[in-house]
Design a protein around this motif. Structure first.
Motif, PDB file in Angstrom:
ATOM      1  N   VAL A 171       0.967  -1.112   0.079  1.00 60.03           N
ATOM      2  CA  VAL A 171      -0.069  -0.063  -0.089  1.00 60.03           C
ATOM      3  C   VAL A 171       0.778   1.180  -0.044  1.00 60.03           C
ATOM      4  O   VAL A 171       0.487   2.230  -0.463  1.00 60.03           O
ATOM      5  CB  VAL A 171      -0.947   0.021   1.004  1.00 60.03           C
ATOM      6  N   GLU A 273      -5.073   8.572   6.133  1.00 60.54           N
ATOM      7  CA  GLU A 273      -5.316   9.333   4.986  1.00 60.54           C
ATOM      8  C   GLU A 273      -6.805   9.098   4.138  1.00 60.54           C
ATOM      9  O   GLU A 273      -7.368   9.707   3.830  1.00 60.54           O
ATOM     10  CB  GLU A 273      -4.151   9.625   3.977  1.00 60.54           C
ATOM     11  N   THR A 274      -6.895   7.596   4.178  1.00 62.99           N
ATOM     12  CA  THR A 274      -7.968   7.173   3.502  1.00 62.99           C
ATOM     13  C   THR A 274      -9.158   7.485   4.290  1.00 62.99           C
ATOM     14  O   THR A 274     -10.247   8.085   3.709  1.00 62.99           O
ATOM     15  CB  THR A 274      -7.917   5.795   3.176  1.00 62.99           C
ATOM     16  N   SER A 276      -9.400   9.784   6.336  1.00 59.43           N
ATOM     17  CA  SER A 276      -9.607  11.470   6.533  1.00 59.43           C
ATOM     18  C   SER A 276     -10.618  11.708   5.412  1.00 59.43           C
ATOM     19  O   SER A 276     -11.502  12.955   5.597  1.00 59.43           O
ATOM     20  CB  SER A 276      -8.355  12.189   6.286  1.00 59.43           C
ATOM     21  N   ILE A 277     -10.790  11.119   4.316  1.00 66.04           N
ATOM     22  CA  ILE A 277     -11.633  11.496   3.100  1.00 66.04           C
ATOM     23  C   ILE A 277     -13.265  11.152   3.852  1.00 66.04           C
ATOM     24  O   ILE A 277     -14.065  11.914   3.546  1.00 66.04           O
ATOM     25  CB  ILE A 277     -11.418  10.532   1.769  1.00 66.04           C
ATOM     26  N   ASP A 280     -14.240  13.834   5.954  1.00 67.32           N
ATOM     27  CA  ASP A 280     -14.859  14.909   5.287  1.00 67.32           C
ATOM     28  C   ASP A 280     -16.344  14.654   4.938  1.00 67.32           C
ATOM     29  O   ASP A 280     -17.062  15.758   4.946  1.00 67.32           O
ATOM     30  CB  ASP A 280     -13.999  15.321   3.956  1.00 67.32           C
ATOM     31  N   ASP A 359      -8.677  -4.538   0.511  1.00 70.88           N
ATOM     32  CA  ASP A 359      -8.721  -3.097   0.494  1.00 70.88           C
ATOM     33  C   ASP A 359      -9.428  -2.361   1.149  1.00 70.88           C
ATOM     34  O   ASP A 359     -10.602  -2.993   1.460  1.00 70.88           O
ATOM     35  CB  ASP A 359      -9.038  -3.008  -1.032  1.00 70.88           C
ATOM     36  N   VAL A 360      -9.197  -1.388   1.625  1.00 72.20           N
ATOM     37  CA  VAL A 360     -10.167  -0.371   2.590  1.00 72.20           C
ATOM     38  C   VAL A 360     -10.366   0.680   1.798  1.00 72.20           C
ATOM     39  O   VAL A 360      -9.435   1.666   1.530  1.00 72.20           O
ATOM     40  CB  VAL A 360      -9.543  -0.268   3.903  1.00 72.20           C
ATOM     41  N   ALA A 361     -11.551   1.137   1.599  1.00 71.61           N
ATOM     42  CA  ALA A 361     -11.967   2.382   0.564  1.00 71.61           C
ATOM     43  C   ALA A 361     -12.430   3.312   1.449  1.00 71.61           C
ATOM     44  O   ALA A 361     -13.107   2.945   2.924  1.00 71.61           O
ATOM     45  CB  ALA A 361     -12.751   2.026  -0.567  1.00 71.61           C
ATOM     46  N   PRO A 362     -12.567   4.530   1.314  1.00 68.72           N
ATOM     47  CA  PRO A 362     -13.334   5.613   2.033  1.00 68.72           C
ATOM     48  C   PRO A 362     -14.469   5.377   2.683  1.00 68.72           C
ATOM     49  O   PRO A 362     -14.783   5.355   3.659  1.00 68.72           O
ATOM     50  CB  PRO A 362     -13.220   6.945   1.109  1.00 68.72           C
TER      51      PRO A 362
ATOM     52  N   PHE B  38      -1.170  -5.576  -6.232  1.00 66.05           N
ATOM     53  CA  PHE B  38      -0.243  -6.156  -5.516  1.00 66.05           C
ATOM     54  C   PHE B  38      -0.452  -7.596  -5.536  1.00 66.05           C
ATOM     55  O   PHE B  38      -1.567  -8.095  -5.395  1.00 66.05           O
ATOM     56  CB  PHE B  38      -0.370  -5.588  -4.261  1.00 66.05           C
ATOM     57  N   LYS B  59      -5.162  11.628  -0.872  1.00 70.27           N
ATOM     58  CA  LYS B  59      -5.147  11.058   0.294  1.00 70.27           C
ATOM     59  C   LYS B  59      -5.640   9.686   0.043  1.00 70.27           C
ATOM     60  O   LYS B  59      -5.148   8.746   0.937  1.00 70.27           O
ATOM     61  CB  LYS B  59      -6.094  11.740   1.331  1.00 70.27           C
ATOM     62  N   SER B  62      -6.879   3.313  -1.577  1.00 72.91           N
ATOM     63  CA  SER B  62      -7.438   2.126  -2.130  1.00 72.91           C
ATOM     64  C   SER B  62      -7.285   2.112  -3.601  1.00 72.91           C
ATOM     65  O   SER B  62      -6.950   2.811  -4.175  1.00 72.91           O
ATOM     66  CB  SER B  62      -8.913   2.158  -1.728  1.00 72.91           C
TER      67      SER B  62
END
Lengths: 387, 182
Positions: A171, A273-274, A276-277, A280, A359-362, B38, B59, B62
């Motif tokens: 990542v 950081e992800t 933080s989206i 928001d 995977d981890v998305a906002p 990956f 930021k 993913s």
């Protein structure tokens, strides 16, 4: 002066190890390894870095070489991941007890089984209590910066403790992104040559790592515990002076929109950081949500954490490792311990996410906050399981 | 922020394409991110790579689920992999193929904008090998207003050294020969 370049995060980290004028690099050169060590071997081979590169036959040997190298007074670096750390761990505990400063970048990856080469935090959690200073970074700039900070803090005569930088495998390690590289003159100003307090030298014989019978062992361990617990001001000083030099200030816990927040999301590493989206997004919908990212894992910043979540009613902790039979993930356990002494404390809900490269998305953070709010009580759950 | 997904086969340079694009964007002062899907690297197997370009700090970490652009480096992948998965309605699919955009649209039922270029043909003629990474970047820049075409020249020179001139020729040809179906 600094130069902004596009570069793979692992290569930037290796360049920082070079700029830090590292003397000895010992590492196992194949899987699980990163481009960090590969690039360092090239830098040593082509004469750009005047260091001893020891391509050992196992991680156990890598840390053993680092142990001798640091004891001899050399600035020492290694790098590993997952199973490599597991094999290394015996000596990982030894070097901190011997108060041998060195720097390790741990490209966080999962421990088997099933066989996985992907990212999570199960490797570092297996050595949580090893007595190294441990930080997590969120991006490439932060790992580049912490190479200098790590050496500076570890080698401080008030500290003399090895230092781990946790860097999410793949990542972060395999990403190309912009990084500001410092001029050598700035690095040299921040990071003086290592001046060991004691060192192995044939002309001045000393013994390091002696026998510790019951009459001495407890006292030795108390001395180590006291020394470790007094590292915090020196870590803070290392960050402060780095910030004064570069404008990039780091803190034991990093906060984002925590003012007036009733719900706080807690993360470690690149998830921050992800997340933080998502913060928001939720703030945009009028939800009083904030983010705390735990940068300093050991020593754990109890005071700073309590201050960061003051006034919150719900704390949603994201762990990237399981503690089988424990209270949830390892981070959640620490968070609960930090809050236990408080007269009024927030409800703590724990999600275990991003295991083995999932995977981890906002939007996942938005979902987890909503679930935590909707379901009462304190509980943990492995998030995103395919049924 | 523009999000681009690259589809290729291991060894064809999909990851290199994403990297070169990110390096060029960063040289222009923008923010960019490039990363592979990956996992173990297997020559010949379908692979995916990703690139994000933005005027602001990026930021998100993913993978890209809803790309603005999909770039397909190998025509044989079109029938193997759902390359249009998640592509935004106003996005564009750019593929290497000998066929016209109309023929590809009819065969695959693609609803979005579509662009085609015979990148394998160009690469064979200019490079002597069917490696289409730099050629497809020419197609990408001819279709999408991502950056000044000249910005890619420096990263191409740095990456390919004495082979750079031929790669730049292939890149320029694709830039001029790509056909778009709106």
């Amino acid at each position: 002066m600094a130069t902004r370049v596009g570069i793979e995060v692992s290569i930037a980290a290796a360049e920082a190890v070079k700029q830090a004028n590292t003397d000895v690099i010992a590492a196992y050169p194949i899987t699980p390894q990163t481009h960090i060590v590969e690039h360092l071997s090239e830098l040593v081979n082509n004469g750009e870095l005047d260091a001893e590169f020891v391509p050992v036959e196992s991680e156990h040997s890598a840390m053993s070489v680092c142990s001798g190298s640091s004891a001899a007074g050399a600035r020492t670096f290694t790098c590993t991941s997952s199973q490599g750390l597991a094999l290394m761990s015996e000596i990982v505990y030894a070097v901190s007890s011997l108060r041998l400063p060195m720097l390790m970048i741990l490209a966080n990856r999962s421990l088997n089984s099933p066989l996985s080469i992907w990212n999570d935090h199960s490797d570092v959690m297996s050595i949580r209590d090893c007595g190294w200073i441990q930080v997590f970074v969120e991006n490439g700039q932060e790992v580049y910066d912490h190479v200098f900070i790590g050496y500076r803090v570890a080698e401080d005569r008030n500290v003399l403790t090895p230092f781990i930088i946790n860097l999410d495998g793949f990542v972060l390690t395999h990403v190309i992104e912009p990084i500001e590289m410092l001029d050598q003159e700035m690095v040299d100003r921040y990071l003086p040559p290592y001046q060991p307090l004691y060192r192995l030298h044939p002309n001045q014989p000393v013994s390091i790592g002696c026998f510790g019978p019951p009459v001495l062992f407890t006292e030795t361990k108390r001395a180590q515990d006291e020394a470790f617990n007094s590292t915090m001001p020196h870590i803070l000083k290392g960050w402060q002076e780095f910030g004064d030099l570069t404008g990039r200030y780091y803190h034991p816990v990093e906060t984002y929109k925590t003012e007036e927040a009733k719900v706080i999301v807690v993360t470690q590493g690149s998830l921050g950081e992800t997340a933080s989206i998502a913060i928001d997004t939720l703030r945009g919908e009028g939800e009083p949500v904030g983010l705390v990212s735990i940068r300093l894992w050991r020593p754990f910043p109890f005071e700073e954490f309590r201050e960061a979540v003051k006034g919150a009613e719900l704390v949603v902790v994201m762990d990237r490792a399981i503690s089988y039979g424990g209270p949830g993930g390892p981070l959640a356990g620490e968070i609960r311990a930090a809050l236990y002494s408080q007269e009024v404390h927030p409800r703590v809900v724990n999600f275990i996410i991003g295991l083995g490269g999932r995977d981890v998305a906002p939007d996942d953070f938005v979902q987890m906050v909503q679930q935590a709010k909707a379901r009462p009580g304190e509980w943990y759950e492995i998030y995103g399981v395919r049924e | 922020m523009i999000e681009i997904r690259f589809h290729g086969r291991g060894g064809q340079g999909a990851v290199t394409s994403a990297e070169l694009l990110a390096l060029a964007a960063i040289k222009e002062g923008k923010y960019a991110q490039a990363f592979p899907s990956f996992g173990p690297e297997r020559r010949g197997a379908p692979v995916v790579a990703f690139c994000r370009i933005s005027d602001e700090k990026i930021k998100v970490r993913s993978v890209i689920y809803q790309p603005d652009i999909v770039l397909v480096l190998d025509p044989s992948i079109l029938r193997l992999v759902d390359v249009g998965n998640g592509l935004k309605a106003d996005g564009i699919l750019i593929t290497n193929t000998r066929f016209s955009p109309e023929e590809i649209k009819n065969e695959l039922g693609i609803q979005t904008r579509l662009a085609t270029v015979d990148a394998t043909g160009i690469a064979r003629q200019e490079l002597g090998i069917p490696i289409t990474n730099t050629t497809m970047l020419g197609a990408l820049l001819s279709v999408a207003d991502l950056m000044d075409k000249e910005s890619l020249i420096e990263p191409l020179n740095e990456r390919f050294g004495r082979l750079a001139a031929r790669n730049i020729k292939a890149f320029e040809r694709a830039y001029n020969e790509t056909k778009i179906l709106e």
